[in-house]
Design a protein around this motif. Structure first.
Motif, PDB file in Angstrom:
ATOM      1  N   ILE A 258     -20.517   8.832 -24.664  1.00 43.98           N
ATOM      2  CA  ILE A 258     -20.759   9.571 -25.903  1.00 43.98           C
ATOM      3  C   ILE A 258     -20.374  11.028 -25.718  1.00 43.98           C
ATOM      4  N   LEU A 259     -20.804  11.595 -24.570  1.00 43.60           N
ATOM      5  CA  LEU A 259     -20.530  13.006 -24.325  1.00 43.60           C
ATOM      6  C   LEU A 259     -19.022  13.256 -24.241  1.00 43.60           C
ATOM      7  N   LEU A 260     -18.314  12.373 -23.504  1.00 41.83           N
ATOM      8  CA  LEU A 260     -16.864  12.562 -23.341  1.00 41.83           C
ATOM      9  C   LEU A 260     -16.152  12.439 -24.684  1.00 41.83           C
ATOM     10  N   GLU A 261     -16.603  11.477 -25.481  1.00 41.32           N
ATOM     11  CA  GLU A 261     -16.017  11.290 -26.812  1.00 41.32           C
ATOM     12  C   GLU A 261     -16.202  12.540 -27.661  1.00 41.32           C
ATOM     13  N   LEU A 262     -17.427  13.034 -27.668  1.00 38.34           N
ATOM     14  CA  LEU A 262     -17.720  14.222 -28.467  1.00 38.34           C
ATOM     15  C   LEU A 262     -16.930  15.421 -27.965  1.00 38.34           C
ATOM     16  N   GLN A 263     -16.825  15.528 -26.645  1.00 35.47           N
ATOM     17  CA  GLN A 263     -16.152  16.672 -26.060  1.00 35.47           C
ATOM     18  C   GLN A 263     -14.669  16.690 -26.429  1.00 35.47           C
ATOM     19  N   GLU A 264     -14.075  15.504 -26.523  1.00 35.73           N
ATOM     20  CA  GLU A 264     -12.666  15.423 -26.867  1.00 35.73           C
ATOM     21  C   GLU A 264     -12.414  16.088 -28.216  1.00 35.73           C
ATOM     22  N   GLU A 265     -13.431  16.030 -29.061  1.00 38.55           N
ATOM     23  CA  GLU A 265     -13.282  16.562 -30.404  1.00 38.55           C
ATOM     24  C   GLU A 265     -13.819  17.981 -30.520  1.00 38.55           C
ATOM     25  N   LEU A 266     -14.922  18.250 -29.824  1.00 41.23           N
ATOM     26  CA  LEU A 266     -15.624  19.522 -30.040  1.00 41.23           C
ATOM     27  C   LEU A 266     -15.159  20.632 -29.098  1.00 41.23           C
ATOM     28  N   HIS A 267     -14.697  20.246 -27.917  1.00 45.68           N
ATOM     29  CA  HIS A 267     -14.230  21.220 -26.924  1.00 45.68           C
ATOM     30  C   HIS A 267     -15.218  22.357 -26.697  1.00 45.68           C
ATOM     31  N   LYS A 268     -16.408  22.016 -26.338  1.00 43.22           N
ATOM     32  CA  LYS A 268     -17.393  23.039 -26.004  1.00 43.22           C
ATOM     33  C   LYS A 268     -17.252  23.404 -24.527  1.00 43.22           C
ATOM     34  N   THR A 269     -17.814  24.553 -24.194  1.00 40.97           N
ATOM     35  CA  THR A 269     -17.921  24.894 -22.785  1.00 40.97           C
ATOM     36  C   THR A 269     -19.217  24.257 -22.298  1.00 40.97           C
ATOM     37  N   ILE A 270     -19.085  23.250 -21.453  1.00 40.33           N
ATOM     38  CA  ILE A 270     -20.274  22.513 -21.037  1.00 40.33           C
ATOM     39  C   ILE A 270     -20.583  22.817 -19.571  1.00 40.33           C
ATOM     40  N   ILE A 271     -21.826  23.177 -19.315  1.00 37.04           N
ATOM     41  CA  ILE A 271     -22.265  23.310 -17.926  1.00 37.04           C
ATOM     42  C   ILE A 271     -23.212  22.158 -17.672  1.00 37.04           C
ATOM     43  N   PHE A 272     -22.811  21.289 -16.779  1.00 36.93           N
ATOM     44  CA  PHE A 272     -23.514  20.030 -16.591  1.00 36.93           C
ATOM     45  C   PHE A 272     -24.061  19.957 -15.174  1.00 36.93           C
ATOM     46  N   ILE A 273     -25.382  19.826 -15.086  1.00 34.42           N
ATOM     47  CA  ILE A 273     -26.027  19.747 -13.776  1.00 34.42           C
ATOM     48  C   ILE A 273     -26.259  18.282 -13.429  1.00 34.42           C
ATOM     49  N   THR A 274     -25.952  17.907 -12.206  1.00 29.37           N
ATOM     50  CA  THR A 274     -26.271  16.534 -11.802  1.00 29.37           C
ATOM     51  C   THR A 274     -26.397  16.455 -10.280  1.00 29.37           C
ATOM     52  N   HIS A 275     -27.063  15.401  -9.827  1.00 33.66           N
ATOM     53  CA  HIS A 275     -27.078  15.169  -8.383  1.00 33.66           C
ATOM     54  C   HIS A 275     -26.257  13.918  -8.056  1.00 33.66           C
ATOM     55  N   ASP A 276     -25.634  13.372  -9.097  1.00 38.69           N
ATOM     56  CA  ASP A 276     -24.931  12.104  -8.969  1.00 38.69           C
ATOM     57  C   ASP A 276     -23.423  12.379  -8.922  1.00 38.69           C
ATOM     58  N   LEU A 277     -22.818  12.073  -7.772  1.00 35.68           N
ATOM     59  CA  LEU A 277     -21.410  12.401  -7.580  1.00 35.68           C
ATOM     60  C   LEU A 277     -20.506  11.621  -8.526  1.00 35.68           C
ATOM     61  N   ASP A 278     -20.829  10.346  -8.747  1.00 38.46           N
ATOM     62  CA  ASP A 278     -19.998   9.537  -9.646  1.00 38.46           C
ATOM     63  C   ASP A 278     -19.967  10.152 -11.037  1.00 38.46           C
ATOM     64  N   GLU A 279     -21.162  10.598 -11.460  1.00 37.12           N
ATOM     65  CA  GLU A 279     -21.260  11.228 -12.773  1.00 37.12           C
ATOM     66  C   GLU A 279     -20.428  12.514 -12.800  1.00 37.12           C
ATOM     67  N   ALA A 280     -20.546  13.283 -11.727  1.00 33.40           N
ATOM     68  CA  ALA A 280     -19.819  14.554 -11.646  1.00 33.40           C
ATOM     69  C   ALA A 280     -18.315  14.319 -11.741  1.00 33.40           C
TER      70      ALA A 280
END
Lengths: 361, 296
Positions: free
Chosen positions: A220-242
């Motif tokens: 969902i996030l990737l889909e939205l980002q393709e359209e919205l092009h926000k500057t996203i700062i995303f915190i995670t501890h999961d490498l696959d997600e990163a």
């Protein structure tokens, strides 16, 4: 619609970086300011804790975050990643350092300016959702707008668009406690998007969700980002997600950035044994892209493979091909180089296997 | 005189002078300002009397309908509503209707006053740690000091009657609503508060859209306690001339009227149970959203 920012000289100098963090330190404790210099001169986190009973949160962070890209900040728990993201909207005040958004010094803002900044420029998604339990889904999504003073009816109309976008149409009048975790975080995402802020701060937003739902939310996030092009700062501890959602990754350890850059770079050239260790369990064939392994000196011939294709996808094609090699091309069909079956297989081997095993001897 | 057996103390004469001095000063204070202070509370007196007269003058079936209706609105329980009406009818049947109306008017006004004073104080306490540490001992004092100790100065200032009774009741009954408002706001989930802050809420927006609504169940538990404590003060308030169910209980103690005391005592208990159940159920309904139940 993305709110435009007034171009200032600063912005021009800083090219297309939305957010610039300079020499940021955070020390927790009553006399934090006193120890910045000692930390700067190399005092370790442990030493600071043992000798002075202060906790080192962030240690000389320098990070420039490009506009309209997804910047992932990764690290294990206690590495300071959640502390770092809270500095961006000043939920936590730094001990020393500088922070610019669109060339504007965030740390110099008055309380009123800071509120305006939080209302219009940044919005945030939280690990544990942090929805208002006494408000309905639509009231929650409209929350940021009502804080801005938007009339209730207009806020509701706007919020409905976002509720539909995250796939929660029909749940407008439910309360958060009536929804599953995944659905609650969709509300959290819709609430953050509803204010139209150009910067989206996501603090381990999907970490509390189970794996299938997490993948769902990433989509969902990737889909939205393709359209919205926000500057996203995303915190995670999961490498696959990163690796999946990050255009850039910064890896944090003990409050220090130990490597930052293109995810491909981090996998192909890990900076130290810690990161090597970190990435040893990933599925290399799925993550490594052809652009990382191609030979740019010999231009291949024939039909080309996309430079963003994964090794996993390329291997069967390479195996079937008579020449066991392909050209690598970019989106505009420009020939970038070539890739061979041998190089594709070679990429699956961890570069410095010896460095890893060294640590376990 | 041995140092080890006799604690050092103020001489008898000094002690007497000290007491006399303070007593005299207070008497003088109450003579000069008593009228002014009384006048200040006049609106309260008129409100109290009006309400009492209104309740007594109203036709009894109307009151019963009102009681049943309010009980149902608060608790959404037909059983409780019918029970309340029956209890009121029995109390009336045994000749305690007027006294009961007087008591209800006192309790209502006392509760409204306690909420009006208590919730703002609780809010300020929750905002500033210093205010909290200053007010907490005062609340402890209000709840533990023997009632008669402050009943006397109140009577000296305002004489006997409804208003001093009301003030005595409020002094005793207001601490729970203050404490639980403070506690409730402080217990609000830090993460939700952080979210409110991250979206740029100012203090007022945080207070009214997050803190107070989420503290409401706790605040309401405080209101419930306040009502119960106000009811417990009914008998003592009657000692300074407050009419109501407390008065006959006081008479029965003085004259050994066993049945009179028992009947009025039970009537107070019945009122207490009704108020308690209705307000508790209402408080529970306030947090229905927490359990994910369907809302009405």
């Amino acid at each position: 619609m993305v709110r435009g920012s007034k171009p200032t000289d600063m912005v021009k100098n800083m090219s297309n970086f939305k957010l610039i963090i300079k020499n940021l330190y955070k020390i927790f404790g009553p006399n934090a300011g006193r120890y910045v210099n000692s930390v700067n001169e190399g005092m370790s986190k442990q030493e600071l804790l043992d000798k002075h009973n202060h906790v080192l949160g962030l240690n000389n962070i320098n990070l420039s975050i490009p506009e309209r890209k997804v910047q992932v900040i990764m690290g294990l728990s206690g590495s300071g990643k959640s502390t770092l993201i809270r500095h961006i909207n000043r939920l936590i005040e730094p001990t020393s350092g500088e922070l610019f958004v669109d060339g504007e010094n965030v740390l110099a803002m008055s309380p009123a300016q800071l509120r305006e900044f939080r209302r219009k420029v940044t919005s945030m998604v939280f690990q544990k959702f942090a929805l208002l339990p006494h408000k309905t889904v639509s009231q929650n999504v409209a929350y940021g707008l009502t804080i801005q003073g938007v009339k209730e009816k207009d806020a509701k109309d706007q919020s409905h668009t976002w509720i539909d976008r995250v796939g929660l149409g029909g749940f407008e009048d439910r309360f958060p406690a009536q929804l599953s975790g995944g659905m609650q975080q969709r509300v959290g995402l819709a609430r953050a998007l509803a204010t139209d802020a150009p910067i989206l701060l996501m603090d381990e937003a999907f970490s509390a969700l189970d794996p299938l739902i997490r993948t769902d939310m990433q989509n969902i996030l990737l889909e939205l980002q393709e359209e919205l092009h926000k500057t996203i700062i995303f915190i995670t501890h999961d490498l696959d997600e990163a690796l999946r959602i990050g255009d850039n990754i910064a890896i944090l350890r003990d409050g220090k950035v130990i490597q930052k850059g293109d995810p491909q770079d981090i996998i192909m050239n890990p900076a130290d044994a810690y990161i090597t260790d970190f990435i040893k369990d990933i599925n290399r064939s799925r993550v490594i892209e052809l652009r990382s392994i191609m030979d740019s000196k010999t231009k291949g011939t024939g039909t080309g493979l996309s430079h963003k294709m994964s090794v996993e996808e390329a291997l069967p094609l390479l195996n079937k091909a008579k020449t066991k090699s392909f050209a690598v091309i970019d989106e505009e069909n420009k020939n970038l180089g070539s890739v061979t079956l041998d190089s594709a297989i070679g990429a699956l081997v961890r570069r410095d296997e010896s460095a890893v095993s060294e640590r376990y001897k | 005189m041995d140092f080890w057996t006799e604690i050092p103390s103020l001489g008898k004469r000094d002690l007497r002078d000290l007491k006399k001095g303070i007593d005299g000063a207070f008497k003088k204070f109450s003579r000069t300002y008593g009228d002014g202070i009384e006048a200040f509370f006049d609106p309260l007196y008129f409100f109290l009397v009006r309400l009492e007269k209104l309740l007594i003058a109203a036709p009894w079936p109307l009151i019963l309908v009102l009681v049943g209706g309010l009980a149902y609105l608060g608790s959404r329980s037909v059983k409780l509503a019918i029970g309340s009406i029956l209890a009121f009818m029995v109390i009336g049947y045994f000749g305690m209707w007027k006294d009961m109306m007087a008591t209800i008017s006192l309790i209502s006004v006392a509760t409204i006053m306690c909420i009006a004073v208590g919730i703002p104080i609780g809010i300020i306490m929750s905002r500033y740690d210093r205010v909290q540490s200053a007010i907490t001992p005062i609340l402890d004092l209000m709840q533990t000091i023997p009632i008669f100790v402050y009943l006397l100065p109140v009577v000296m200032l305002l004489g006997i009657g409804r208003v001093p009774g009301l003030i005595a009741v409020c002094v005793y009954a207001v601490p729970p609503v203050i404490r639980l408002t403070n506690l409730g706001i402080r217990l609000v989930d830090k993460e939700i508060l952080e979210a409110a802050e991250a979206f740029g809420s100012d203090y007022r927006q945080k207070l009214f859209s997050v803190q107070l609504p989420l503290a409401l169940p706790n605040i309401f538990a405080g209101v419930n306690q306040t009502i119960m404590m106000a009811l417990a003060m009914v008998v003592i308030a009657s000692m300074i001339g407050v009419k109501g169910l407390g008065m006959p209980v006081l008479q029965s103690i003085q004259n050994q009227y066993l049945t009179l005391g028992l009947m009025n005592g039970l009537a107070i208990v019945a009122l207490a149970i009704i108020f308690d159940r209705v307000s508790q159920r209402y408080g529970k309904r306030l947090q229905a959203h927490r359990y994910g139940k369907e809302h009405e």
